[in-house]
Design an enzyme around this catalytic site. Structure first.
Site, PDB file in Angstrom:
ATOM      1  N   ASP A 128       8.338  -6.875   4.263  1.00  0.00           N
ATOM      2  CA  ASP A 128       7.568  -5.881   3.512  1.00  0.00           C
ATOM      3  C   ASP A 128       7.076  -6.481   2.199  1.00  0.00           C
ATOM      4  O   ASP A 128       7.752  -7.335   1.613  1.00  0.00           O
ATOM      5  CB  ASP A 128       8.465  -4.653   3.237  1.00  0.00           C
ATOM      6  CG  ASP A 128       7.645  -3.427   2.885  1.00  0.00           C
ATOM      7  OD1 ASP A 128       6.398  -3.463   3.000  1.00  0.00           O
ATOM      8  OD2 ASP A 128       8.251  -2.414   2.495  1.00  0.00           O
ATOM      9  N   ASN A 156       2.048   1.627  12.125  1.00  0.00           N
ATOM     10  CA  ASN A 156       1.054   0.839  11.370  1.00  0.00           C
ATOM     11  C   ASN A 156      -0.381   1.022  11.873  1.00  0.00           C
ATOM     12  O   ASN A 156      -1.332   0.638  11.179  1.00  0.00           O
ATOM     13  CB  ASN A 156       1.408  -0.656  11.373  1.00  0.00           C
ATOM     14  CG  ASN A 156       2.542  -1.015  10.437  1.00  0.00           C
ATOM     15  OD1 ASN A 156       3.298  -1.938  10.675  1.00  0.00           O
ATOM     16  ND2 ASN A 156       2.684  -0.278   9.329  1.00  0.00           N
TER      17      ASN A 156
HETATM   18  C1  FPP Z   1       4.337  -5.299   5.498  1.00  0.00           C
HETATM   19  O1  FPP Z   1       3.748  -5.451   4.232  1.00  0.00           O
HETATM   20  C2  FPP Z   1       3.800  -6.261   6.444  1.00  0.00           C
HETATM   21  C3  FPP Z   1       3.152  -5.955   7.602  1.00  0.00           C
HETATM   22  C4  FPP Z   1       2.887  -4.566   8.047  1.00  0.00           C
HETATM   23  C5  FPP Z   1       2.602  -7.007   8.461  1.00  0.00           C
HETATM   24  C6  FPP Z   1       3.489  -8.207   8.669  1.00  0.00           C
HETATM   25  C7  FPP Z   1       2.627  -9.312   9.099  1.00  0.00           C
HETATM   26  C8  FPP Z   1       2.750 -10.597   8.732  1.00  0.00           C
HETATM   27  C9  FPP Z   1       3.881 -11.117   7.924  1.00  0.00           C
HETATM   28  C10 FPP Z   1       1.680 -11.518   9.127  1.00  0.00           C
HETATM   29  C11 FPP Z   1       1.942 -12.525  10.154  1.00  0.00           C
HETATM   30  C12 FPP Z   1       2.906 -12.227  11.211  1.00  0.00           C
HETATM   31  C13 FPP Z   1       3.114 -13.049  12.258  1.00  0.00           C
HETATM   32  C14 FPP Z   1       4.145 -12.721  13.246  1.00  0.00           C
HETATM   33  C15 FPP Z   1       2.303 -14.265  12.426  1.00  0.00           C
HETATM   34  P1  FPP Z   1       2.862  -4.258   3.658  1.00  0.00           P
HETATM   35  O2  FPP Z   1       1.445  -4.499   4.041  1.00  0.00           O
HETATM   36  O3  FPP Z   1       3.437  -2.951   4.113  1.00  0.00           O
HETATM   37  O4  FPP Z   1       3.069  -4.470   2.128  1.00  0.00           O
HETATM   38  P2  FPP Z   1       3.060  -3.347   0.994  1.00  0.00           P
HETATM   39  O5  FPP Z   1       4.297  -2.527   1.185  1.00  0.00           O
HETATM   40  O6  FPP Z   1       3.124  -4.154  -0.254  1.00  0.00           O
HETATM   41  O7  FPP Z   1       1.784  -2.571   1.135  1.00  0.00           O
END
Ligand code: FPP
Length: 248
Positions: A21, A69
């Site tokens: 996250d 998501n």
């Molecule tokens: C959460 O951060 C992250 C995600 C929903 C996506 C995770 C994806 C990756 C790490 C990219 C690559 C993955 C692979 C397997 C190659 P958020 O967007 O919810 O962050 P925030 O809470 O700061 O908004």
């Protein structure tokens, strides 16, 4: 096979699960688009996969995309899907070379045909890997995982192949995408929630929360979490004295 020793207690968690996250906040804090945070997050995935394999972790499960998501803006969802496809194609040979088996856990039917093909190709190529299993949870939800397991058991019962009274916890676990209990659950980005991740598998997990945003997470952070885990006393419902005596 003996596992490498590490951390003060010398214990390496066999199954580590991570809620990654903080990508969006990482980018926004730098005046960048959220997708730049996801790209940087993909680099952190690579670092952490390499570090976990080196430490001797047996199973690493990463929460890449929850079934909730899909509610994000279409442009962000599209960018994430492209990032997954690119990462799968780019990394699959390296996974194979390092003995890492990749599996996608979650409902893949909703992904585009080309992403589903990229997933299947990476899974097939790496299927023989025995050093570590890397589960990417995408379009995954813990309740849905359980519901689908119950549906499969119910189909078996209806077909006469199952006696409900003799059903065990292992029978149910075997129907989940990943049956193995999580030893250490890590969540980055400051929230202290499980967010419908591996609900059954986290029944006895040690829970480690850190404010570090996922794109900043690397080997030192994973080592800190593993050292903390090694210092925990896991009692599984027993008293501390019983744990130390090793008796019942
Ligand atoms: C959460 O951060 C992250 C995600 C929903 C996506 C995770 C994806 C990756 C790490 C990219 C690559 C993955 C692979 C397997 C190659 P958020 O967007 O919810 O962050 P925030 O809470 O700061 O908004």
């Amino acid at each position: 096979m003996a596992r490498p020793e590490a951390g003060p207690g010398g214990r390496i968690p066999h199954h580590v699960a991570i809620i990654m996250d903080g990508n969006g906040r990482w980018a926004q804090g730098r005046g960048m688009m959220r997708v730049a945070g996801h790209r940087e997050g993909a680099r952190a995935v690579r670092r952490v996969v390499e570090a976990a394999a080196r430490m001797g972790v047996g199973i690493l499960t990463l929460f890449a995309f929850s079934s909730e998501n899909w509610n994000r803006p279409g442009s962000e969802v599209g960018a994430l899907m492209r990032l997954f496809a690119v990462a799968l194609r780019r990394e699959r040979q390296g996974l194979l070379d390092n003995g890492i088996r990749l599996r996608l856990i979650g409902r893949r039917e909703r992904f585009s045909d080309s992403l589903q093909r990229a997933i299947a190709q990476a899974e097939e190529l790496t299927a023989g890997g025995t050093r570590m299993t890397l589960n990417i949870a995408a379009n995954y939800g813990g309740r849905l995982d359980l519901l689908e397991a119950v549906r499969r058991l119910e189909r078996r019962r209806a077909a006469g192949g199952l006696d409900p009274e003799s059903l065990t916890e292992s029978d149910l676990a075997a129907e989940l995408y990943e049956p193995t209990d999580v030893d250490l659950l890590i969540r980055t980005g400051g929230e202290r929630r499980i967010s419908n991740f591996l609900l059954w598998q986290c029944a006895y997990s040690e829970l480690y929360f850190t404010d570090t945003l996922w794109p900043d997470f690397g080997e030192p952070d994973l080592s800190a979490a593993v050292d903390w885990y090694a210092s925990r006393e896991r009692r599984f419902g027993r008293t501390s004295a019983q744990v130390h005596e090793g008796g019942d």
